[in-house]
Write a protein that holds these residues in place. Sequence first.
Motif, short mmCIF file in Angstrom:
data_model
loop_
_atom_site.label_atom_id
_atom_site.label_comp_id
_atom_site.label_asym_id
_atom_site.label_seq_id
_atom_site.Cartn_x
_atom_site.Cartn_y
_atom_site.Cartn_z
N VAL A 11 -9.57 10.85 -29.54
CA VAL A 11 -8.54 10.24 -29.06
C VAL A 11 -8.84 9.62 -27.66
O VAL A 11 -8.49 8.50 -27.32
CB VAL A 11 -7.49 11.63 -28.48
CG1 VAL A 11 -6.44 11.12 -27.46
CG2 VAL A 11 -7.02 12.14 -29.81
N ARG A 12 -9.86 10.07 -26.89
CA ARG A 12 -10.33 9.44 -25.74
C ARG A 12 -10.87 8.06 -26.07
O ARG A 12 -10.83 7.08 -25.24
CB ARG A 12 -11.41 10.34 -25.04
CG ARG A 12 -11.91 9.58 -24.02
CD ARG A 12 -12.80 10.39 -22.88
NE ARG A 12 -12.07 10.40 -21.69
CZ ARG A 12 -12.29 11.03 -20.63
NH1 ARG A 12 -13.30 12.19 -20.90
NH2 ARG A 12 -12.03 10.97 -19.52
N LYS A 17 -9.93 1.83 -26.28
CA LYS A 17 -9.71 0.45 -26.97
C LYS A 17 -8.51 -0.19 -26.67
O LYS A 17 -8.30 -1.29 -26.76
CB LYS A 17 -9.96 0.72 -28.46
CG LYS A 17 -11.13 1.25 -29.06
CD LYS A 17 -11.07 1.56 -30.28
CE LYS A 17 -12.27 2.09 -30.89
NZ LYS A 17 -12.42 2.23 -32.49
N VAL A 18 -7.41 0.70 -26.03
CA VAL A 18 -6.11 0.04 -25.82
C VAL A 18 -6.24 -0.87 -24.68
O VAL A 18 -6.76 -0.69 -23.66
CB VAL A 18 -5.24 1.16 -25.39
CG1 VAL A 18 -3.87 0.46 -25.16
CG2 VAL A 18 -5.05 2.18 -26.60
#
Length: 61
Positions: A11-12, A17-18
């Motif tokens: 998740v991290r 990448k966002v």
Amino acid sequence: MVGPLTFLAQVRAEGNKVTWTTRQETIQATIFVIIMSILIAIFLFLADQVIMMFVNFVRGA
């Protein structure tokens, strides 16, 4: 199925990448949404008033 620590690590990694918007972009988008919401509300109010006047005219009220 992965373990909770692996899941959190994934998740991290995806969060990194966002491409996050800047504060200025967020403020501009928020102002745009508020203005458009007000304009649409005014348009719908006026359309409702015109339709109501037409219906009252047809009913003879």
